[in-house]
Every structure is written in C-alpha cells, then in structure tokens.
Enzyme design. Structure first.
Site, PDB file in Angstrom:
ATOM      1  N   ASP A   1       0.850  -1.178   0.000  1.00  0.00           N
ATOM      2  CA  ASP A   1       0.000   0.000   0.000  1.00  0.00           C
ATOM      3  C   ASP A   1       0.896   1.242   0.000  1.00  0.00           C
ATOM      4  O   ASP A   1       2.091   1.166   0.314  1.00  0.00           O
ATOM      5  CB  ASP A   1      -0.900  -0.035   1.246  1.00  0.00           C
ATOM      6  CG  ASP A   1      -1.932   1.075   1.241  1.00  0.00           C
ATOM      7  OD1 ASP A   1      -2.441   1.414   0.157  1.00  0.00           O
ATOM      8  OD2 ASP A   1      -2.232   1.612   2.324  1.00  0.00           O
TER       9      ASP A   1
ATOM     10  N   ASP B   1      -0.314   5.060   1.018  1.00  0.00           N
ATOM     11  CA  ASP B   1      -0.587   5.941   2.158  1.00  0.00           C
ATOM     12  C   ASP B   1      -0.626   5.132   3.458  1.00  0.00           C
ATOM     13  O   ASP B   1      -1.334   4.139   3.556  1.00  0.00           O
ATOM     14  CB  ASP B   1      -1.916   6.662   1.957  1.00  0.00           C
ATOM     15  CG  ASP B   1      -1.847   7.662   0.807  1.00  0.00           C
ATOM     16  OD1 ASP B   1      -1.065   8.617   0.908  1.00  0.00           O
ATOM     17  OD2 ASP B   1      -2.552   7.465  -0.194  1.00  0.00           O
TER      18      ASP B   1
END
Length: 269
Positions: free
Chosen positions: A13, A15
């Site tokens: 991922d 953020d």
C-alpha cells in the site's frame, strides 16, 4: 502442512506505509531501494483514483521516494481493466478525476451522459451535486453502478474528507442499487496486481496499514500479509479482527532486512 514458498514478489500500500500525505515514512525509500537492488518484482497499490501513475510518481519523488510509473497500480487502473474485460470499448458516465478518466480512455472507453453502459464513481475533491444527481438518474434508467473503492473517508491537511464509499452510499440510498467495488478489499484488485507483475500468490507478500482493506484483501487473494503500525490500524485493534496478518511490524523500515532473504515468511519473529 506445506511449508510456505520463499517470498519473491511484494505488493505494498502507499498511504500509511510509504507516505503520510506529502512526507515519506522513515524506511520507505530504503525498502523500495532494496526491492530494486535484489531484483524483487513489486507494485505500489492505492485505492486513490484521483491521480494517474505519473501524478503519483511525481508526488512520491517530492517525498524522496523513487517509484517507476509502471510499478504503481491504482483502483482506477483496476477498474478500467475490469470494465475492459467485461464490456470492451463500452461507455461510462464518470464521477471522478483524471486518474479515472485517463485510465478509462486508455482502454477505449467513451465518456458520455447519453445512455452509458456504466456509471463509474471514483474519488474527487470536488463532488458535484449536479453530477451525483445525473448519476442517480442514469442508474435509475438502467446504467450499471461501479465504484472504484469503498473507502468512506480520507485524510487531508484540513481534516477528514468524504470519499467514494460515502458518496456511493448516498447514490444507493436514492436508487436502491449497490455498486460493485473494484478496489481493496476486493481481492480482484490483488489478482490484477499479481497478473501485472506475473507473480504467484504463494510467493508474494502484501504490506499494508489497514486490517479491513490491505490485510483482508491480501488474505482472500492467498497472499501472506504484513501489517505496519504507521497508518490506520492501531496495535490494540489488531486482535479485534477475526483474521490476522502473517506478521505485525512497527514500520516499513523493519521489512528492509526481509527483502534480501529469499526465504519463507511464516509468522511473527
């Protein structure tokens, strides 16, 4: 039991794992550099459909993180791929920004308000009441309802912002029609990412900061998972979930030594 296969590929991922807003998380640059140095295939995933991979590359570079465009996979790209598979060269009314419209244009989709095949809802910082009303009426007229991701809120420097899931709920309340969500936690996004780098689920690890999107989507796609504590899920919340990650670490910096080791990842150490 069959011993886990060595880790050859990585999905991560963005953020909460690599960056907070415009600031790099310590260890992120070293993690990505290690992946490149040791020839590990990888993709950076994001449910954010606002930006194109080129935009996101520029954002990451400004934070001191170097990721090639081709190594960034967004919910907009996954949505475009899904629609191209389902109905090639179809049409859509889009509520979203350039990341989504560009992805759909590139697979041959036509953007239209006249009898579209789909209403496609993505994230935007300027949701228009007029556009939402148009979406509602087109869905009532028979357009199929697609949303890039189910996230109900997102962060900003000013505070919480409503996101795709919140607006989708509004449209559902008005139409009685549920959207089909493409992004995490739908394992479809994970499968499309695996295919993009020619990776096998049994030799790939997903790194994320959220139990309810990153970890569950990795688990459902057959990947091992690493949860970092630099994002949304807090340490006291982990045991509240009925599923668990393969490993929990403080931050992405703790994963750097694992990249060089072509060996199985089989739980806490």
């Amino acid at each position: 039991m069959t011993r886990p296969r060595p880790v050859e590929c990585w999905l991560t991922d963005m953020d909460g794992v690599l960056v907070h807003e415009e600031s790099a998380i310590p260890g992120a640059a070293e993690f990505l550099a290690a992946l490149t140095e040791h020839g590990r295939r990888f993709l950076v995933l994001t449910n954010n459909s606002i930006f194109t991979p080129r935009d996101l590359r520029a954002r990451l570079l400004a934070s001191g993180i170097d990721v090639p465009e081709e190594s960034i996979w967004t919910s907009a790209l996954a949505t475009a791929q899904f629609l191209d598979d389902q109905r090639p060269r179809g049409s859509a009314f889009v509520v979203g920004e350039s990341g989504l419209t560009t992805a759909l244009y590139e697979v041959g989709y036509t953007m239209t308000e006249r009898d579209p095949d789909y209403v496609v809802l993505g994230e935007t910082r300027t949701y228009s009441f007029e556009a939402i009303t148009k979406a509602i009426r087109l869905i009532e007229a028979g357009a199929r309802f697609i949303a890039t991701n189910p996230d109900v809120s997102g962060p900003s420097q000013q505070g919480t912002l409503p996101a795709t899931g919140s607006v989708a709920a509004l449209i559902t309340a008005a139409t009685g029609r549920q959207p089909y969500y493409i992004g995490k936690p739908n394992p479809l996004m994970m499968r499309s990412a695996l295919n993009r780098i020619d990776a096998h689920s049994e030799s790939t690890v997903m790194v994320g900061d959220r139990m309810d999107t990153d970890v569950i989507s990795g688990l459902e796609a057959g990947l091992r998972t690493i949860l970092v504590m630099t994002g949304s899920t807090r340490p006291h919340q982990v045991d509240q979930f009925p599923y668990q990650p393969t490993r929990v670490v403080d931050s992405v910096a703790d994963i750097v030594p694992l990249v060089a080791e072509l060996r199985p990842l089989d739980g806490p150490s």
